[in-house]
Design a protein around this motif. Structure first.
Motif, PDB file in Angstrom:
ATOM      1  N   ALA A 236     -35.080 -14.813  34.080  1.00  0.00           N
ATOM      2  CA  ALA A 236     -35.415 -16.004  34.855  1.00  0.00           C
ATOM      3  C   ALA A 236     -35.387 -17.236  33.956  1.00  0.00           C
ATOM      4  CB  ALA A 236     -36.792 -15.838  35.490  1.00  0.00           C
ATOM      5  N   GLY A 237     -35.572 -18.385  34.574  1.00  0.00           N
ATOM      6  CA  GLY A 237     -35.738 -19.586  33.777  1.00  0.00           C
ATOM      7  C   GLY A 237     -34.745 -20.691  34.051  1.00  0.00           C
ATOM      8  N   SER A 238     -33.709 -20.422  34.833  1.00  0.00           N
ATOM      9  CA  SER A 238     -32.738 -21.478  35.096  1.00  0.00           C
ATOM     10  C   SER A 238     -32.058 -21.235  36.433  1.00  0.00           C
ATOM     11  CB  SER A 238     -31.686 -21.538  33.981  1.00  0.00           C
ATOM     12  OG  SER A 238     -30.887 -20.370  34.000  1.00  0.00           O
ATOM     13  N   VAL A 239     -31.507 -22.304  36.969  1.00  0.00           N
ATOM     14  CA  VAL A 239     -30.771 -22.192  38.228  1.00  0.00           C
ATOM     15  C   VAL A 239     -29.538 -21.301  38.082  1.00  0.00           C
ATOM     16  CG1 VAL A 239     -29.453 -23.486  39.951  1.00  0.00           C
ATOM     17  CG2 VAL A 239     -31.624 -24.398  39.100  1.00  0.00           C
ATOM     18  N   PRO A 240     -28.762 -21.424  36.987  1.00  0.00           N
ATOM     19  CA  PRO A 240     -27.614 -20.516  36.835  1.00  0.00           C
ATOM     20  C   PRO A 240     -28.011 -19.043  36.860  1.00  0.00           C
ATOM     21  CG  PRO A 240     -27.405 -22.350  35.314  1.00  0.00           C
ATOM     22  CD  PRO A 240     -28.772 -22.457  35.925  1.00  0.00           C
ATOM     23  N   ASN A 241     -29.147 -18.715  36.254  1.00  0.00           N
ATOM     24  CA  ASN A 241     -29.587 -17.319  36.281  1.00  0.00           C
ATOM     25  C   ASN A 241     -29.957 -16.879  37.693  1.00  0.00           C
ATOM     26  OD1 ASN A 241     -29.169 -16.913  33.588  1.00  0.00           O
ATOM     27  ND2 ASN A 241     -31.310 -17.159  32.988  1.00  0.00           N
ATOM     28  N   ALA A 242     -30.576 -17.783  38.437  1.00  0.00           N
ATOM     29  CA  ALA A 242     -30.913 -17.461  39.827  1.00  0.00           C
ATOM     30  C   ALA A 242     -29.643 -17.228  40.641  1.00  0.00           C
ATOM     31  CB  ALA A 242     -31.745 -18.586  40.431  1.00  0.00           C
ATOM     32  N   LEU A 243     -28.633 -18.062  40.400  1.00  0.00           N
ATOM     33  CA  LEU A 243     -27.356 -17.876  41.096  1.00  0.00           C
ATOM     34  C   LEU A 243     -26.690 -16.571  40.671  1.00  0.00           C
ATOM     35  CD1 LEU A 243     -25.932 -21.522  40.929  1.00  0.00           C
ATOM     36  CD2 LEU A 243     -26.953 -20.357  42.897  1.00  0.00           C
ATOM     37  N   LEU A 244     -26.825 -16.236  39.383  1.00  0.00           N
ATOM     38  CA  LEU A 244     -26.265 -14.976  38.898  1.00  0.00           C
ATOM     39  C   LEU A 244     -26.958 -13.790  39.569  1.00  0.00           C
ATOM     40  CD1 LEU A 244     -24.311 -13.574  36.965  1.00  0.00           C
ATOM     41  CD2 LEU A 244     -26.108 -13.662  35.207  1.00  0.00           C
ATOM     42  N   ALA A 245     -28.263 -13.906  39.762  1.00  0.00           N
ATOM     43  CA  ALA A 245     -28.998 -12.838  40.447  1.00  0.00           C
ATOM     44  C   ALA A 245     -28.483 -12.657  41.870  1.00  0.00           C
ATOM     45  CB  ALA A 245     -30.492 -13.152  40.457  1.00  0.00           C
ATOM     46  N   LEU A 246     -28.208 -13.766  42.547  1.00  0.00           N
ATOM     47  CA  LEU A 246     -27.649 -13.680  43.895  1.00  0.00           C
ATOM     48  C   LEU A 246     -26.270 -13.019  43.871  1.00  0.00           C
ATOM     49  CD1 LEU A 246     -28.651 -17.169  45.361  1.00  0.00           C
ATOM     50  CD2 LEU A 246     -29.689 -14.944  45.847  1.00  0.00           C
ATOM     51  N   CYS A 247     -25.505 -13.309  42.828  1.00  0.00           N
ATOM     52  CA  CYS A 247     -24.187 -12.667  42.697  1.00  0.00           C
ATOM     53  C   CYS A 247     -24.332 -11.163  42.499  1.00  0.00           C
ATOM     54  CB  CYS A 247     -23.419 -13.275  41.523  1.00  0.00           C
ATOM     55  SG  CYS A 247     -22.865 -14.964  41.795  1.00  0.00           S
ATOM     56  N   TRP A 248     -25.325 -10.750  41.718  1.00  0.00           N
ATOM     57  CA  TRP A 248     -25.566  -9.320  41.503  1.00  0.00           C
ATOM     58  C   TRP A 248     -25.939  -8.642  42.824  1.00  0.00           C
ATOM     59  CZ3 TRP A 248     -22.924 -10.357  37.926  1.00  0.00           C
ATOM     60  CH2 TRP A 248     -23.051 -10.011  36.601  1.00  0.00           C
ATOM     61  N   ILE A 249     -26.773  -9.313  43.605  1.00  0.00           N
ATOM     62  CA  ILE A 249     -27.165  -8.758  44.907  1.00  0.00           C
ATOM     63  C   ILE A 249     -25.942  -8.629  45.808  1.00  0.00           C
ATOM     64  CG2 ILE A 249     -28.522  -9.177  46.994  1.00  0.00           C
ATOM     65  CD1 ILE A 249     -30.589 -10.593  45.195  1.00  0.00           C
ATOM     66  N   ALA A 250     -25.114  -9.685  45.830  1.00  0.00           N
ATOM     67  CA  ALA A 250     -23.898  -9.645  46.650  1.00  0.00           C
ATOM     68  C   ALA A 250     -22.958  -8.544  46.175  1.00  0.00           C
ATOM     69  CB  ALA A 250     -23.194 -11.003  46.602  1.00  0.00           C
TER      70      ALA A 250
END
Length: 287
Positions: A236-250
């Motif tokens: 965690a800690g940044s917007v890019p990481n949050a977007l990366l997490a969404l990519c992993w879920i997708a």
């Protein structure tokens, strides 16, 4: 819109009752929650958000067992082992066809990858899945033994399930024994699902996207750890990481869709077609 019981999803045998698509959508919502809770980005999130996501992930497993109990009671309200070989055979084959092909193929892939990455990798990726499938199989096998009692003595079944569940919870919390790893411990949860009288559901749960994710929720559960563990949890800690997490879920959803379409459906269809042929052969012999 096709659900779990449609012919396009491999259900070659006629289903006892119409599928409740809102429940399939609810299953999809729970499946996404499981993936989201394990993706890792929430570990350093604010406490409220972290606890919420972690709680949803923990409650998803009991939810699936409650849902399984309800769906079986909805479809097979009076099933028992004395119902006859043909009916029990159809019931058993439908359960095997739903679980076995994906579990065996994904398990074989995990073992193959584990041979390259080590035994700890296998446990990290597939231990929870194997435990859950074992619990579900036990519940499926117990259902014909329990259905008559639960249907005729619903209040007694609720009380018994709550009492046994409370005792097991006290033992779990008061000792170092990990009872939750023992499949039979989850029978009270399954029985509570059998006793439910479902209310009407909001129409948005029957949304096409949620229903589709609900259809692939089982392969999603089997494969999501493979995807997340293989690519690594997201800090965690940044917007890019949050977007990366969404990519992993997708990505986990896409892998589950592929596993369902190219393994689950063909395997289920083959086994269900086999059951149908056996039905016809039995009928011709009896005739």
């Amino acid at each position: 819109m096709s659900g779990l019981t449609s012919v396009s999803e491999g259900a070659a045998l006629s289903h006892p009752r119409p599928e409740i698509l809102a429940l399939t959508g609810l299953r999809g919502l729970a499946g996404v929650a499981v993936v989201a809770s394990t993706v890792g980005v929430w570990r350093t999130a604010p406490d409220v958000l972290h606890d919420l996501v972690a709680g949803v992930g923990v409650l998803a497993i009991p939810f699936f067992l409650v849902l399984s109990g309800y769906v079986l009671a909805y479809n097979y309200p009076s099933l028992s082992y004395s119902a006859g070989r043909q009916l029990i055979g159809r019931y058993a084959m439908a359960r095997v066809a739903r679980l076995a092909p994906l579990f065996l193929v994904v398990g074989a892939c995990v073992l193959l990858l584990g041979a390259l990455n080590g035994g700890d990798w296998v446990r990290a990726v597939y231990a929870d899945q194997a435990w859950f499938v074992a619990s579900v199989v036990l519940c499926y096998a117990a259902y014909p033994l329990l259905a008559g009692f639960v249907a005729s003595r619903r209040v007694a079944a609720i009380v018994a399930a709550l009492v046994v569940g409370a005792v097991l919870l006290v033992v779990e919390l008061g000792t170092s024994v990990e009872l939750y790893r023992i499949p039979i411990v989850w029978l009270p949860v399954f029985v509570l699902g059998m006793t439910l009288r479902m209310p009407s559901f909001p129409r948005w749960l029957a949304n096409r996207v949620l229903v589709r994710i609900g259809v692939i929720s089982y392969p999603l559960f089997l494969t999501h750890s493979l995807v997340i563990h293989g690519f690594g949890r997201v800090p965690a800690g940044s917007v890019p990481n949050a977007l990366l997490a969404l990519c992993w879920i997708a990505l986990a959803v896409l892998v589950a869709e592929g596993a369902h379409r190219y393994v689950g459906v063909p395997g289920r269809r083959w086994l269900m077609d086999l059951a149908r042929r056996l039905d016809r052969r039995t009928a011709s012999v009896d005739g």
